[in-house]
Motif scaffolding. Structure first.
Motif, PDB file in Angstrom:
ATOM      1  N   THR A  12      -4.747  24.767  15.330  1.00  0.00           N
ATOM      2  CA  THR A  12      -3.718  23.783  15.645  1.00  0.00           C
ATOM      3  C   THR A  12      -2.941  24.246  16.865  1.00  0.00           C
ATOM      4  N   LEU A  14       0.207  24.853  17.006  1.00  0.00           N
ATOM      5  CA  LEU A  14       1.089  25.933  16.557  1.00  0.00           C
ATOM      6  C   LEU A  14       0.330  27.262  16.475  1.00  0.00           C
ATOM      7  N   GLU A  15      -0.863  27.234  15.909  1.00  0.00           N
ATOM      8  CA  GLU A  15      -1.668  28.455  15.800  1.00  0.00           C
ATOM      9  C   GLU A  15      -2.066  28.982  17.180  1.00  0.00           C
ATOM     10  N   ASN A  16      -2.422  28.069  18.097  1.00  0.00           N
ATOM     11  CA  ASN A  16      -2.787  28.465  19.449  1.00  0.00           C
ATOM     12  C   ASN A  16      -1.642  29.188  20.151  1.00  0.00           C
ATOM     13  N   ALA A  18       1.135  30.649  18.528  1.00  0.00           N
ATOM     14  CA  ALA A  18       1.545  31.822  17.763  1.00  0.00           C
ATOM     15  C   ALA A  18       0.595  32.997  17.949  1.00  0.00           C
ATOM     16  N   GLN A  22       0.954  37.305  18.080  1.00  0.00           N
ATOM     17  CA  GLN A  22       0.236  38.052  17.058  1.00  0.00           C
ATOM     18  C   GLN A  22      -0.742  39.032  17.712  1.00  0.00           C
ATOM     19  N   TRP A  29       2.539  36.440  11.210  1.00  0.00           N
ATOM     20  CA  TRP A  29       2.374  34.988  11.349  1.00  0.00           C
ATOM     21  C   TRP A  29       3.729  34.297  11.237  1.00  0.00           C
ATOM     22  N   SER A  33       4.857  32.155  14.394  1.00  0.00           N
ATOM     23  CA  SER A  33       4.835  30.699  14.212  1.00  0.00           C
ATOM     24  C   SER A  33       6.237  30.106  14.277  1.00  0.00           C
ATOM     25  N   ALA A  36       7.004  29.900  17.933  1.00  0.00           N
ATOM     26  CA  ALA A  36       6.172  28.850  18.525  1.00  0.00           C
ATOM     27  C   ALA A  36       6.737  27.467  18.196  1.00  0.00           C
ATOM     28  N   GLN A  37       7.123  27.265  16.933  1.00  0.00           N
ATOM     29  CA  GLN A  37       7.688  25.974  16.538  1.00  0.00           C
ATOM     30  C   GLN A  37       9.006  25.714  17.260  1.00  0.00           C
ATOM     31  N   ALA A  49       2.646  20.144  16.422  1.00  0.00           N
ATOM     32  CA  ALA A  49       2.373  21.481  15.882  1.00  0.00           C
ATOM     33  C   ALA A  49       1.081  21.533  15.068  1.00  0.00           C
ATOM     34  N   ARG A  68       2.529  28.555  25.512  1.00  0.00           N
ATOM     35  CA  ARG A  68       1.714  29.778  25.373  1.00  0.00           C
ATOM     36  C   ARG A  68       2.010  30.748  26.521  1.00  0.00           C
TER      37      ARG A  68
END
Length: 125
Positions: A12, A14-16, A18, A22, A29, A33, A36-37, A49, A68
């Motif tokens: 997602t 958000l994962e991209n 975060a 990490q 996480w 995250s 990122a949010q 997200a 990012r």
């Protein structure tokens, strides 16, 4: 823009974002995250997200790549030919608005574009 890696399509937005903290700073996480949010909220894209790359518009993809790029707080952000990233958007205004929203987290930045586009970025090229 940096990091120059493409978005991972199986993650997602958000994962991209975060995964940058990490991977580079070994954040959990939860820490990565949350930041990122917060940045997605700040740039006006909180609603993306949980979307994956294929579900993002070019404008949303630009937002993810911008966030990012500022996650590691490098001293300079280089935006290379933004028209290629935002083909169907009024990118000088859209980009300026997003960068203004992120001004407190944004390092110095430089926009690189063709000479004929210099008038689009007063003082930035």
């Amino acid at each position: 823009m940096s990091p120059d890696l493409p978005l991972r399509v199986n993650l997602t937005a958000l994962e991209n974002i975060a995964l940058i903290k990490q991977f580079h700073l070994n954040h959990t996480w939860a820490q990565a995250s949350a930041e990122a949010q917060q940045l997605l909220d700040q740039c006006g894209h909180a609603d993306i997200a949980l979307k994956r790359d294929e579900d993002l518009t070019p404008t949303q993809r630009f937002a993810v790549k911008t966030v990012r790029a500022i996650m590691l707080a490098r001293p300079l952000l280089v935006i290379d030919r933004p028209a290629e990233l935002l083909p169907d958007a009024p990118y000088p205004h859209l980009m300026a608005a997003m960068l203004d929203k992120l001004a407190d987290r944004l390092p110095d930045y430089q926009i690189l574009d063709y000479d004929w586009n210099k008038p689009l970025y007063p003082g930035s090229i």
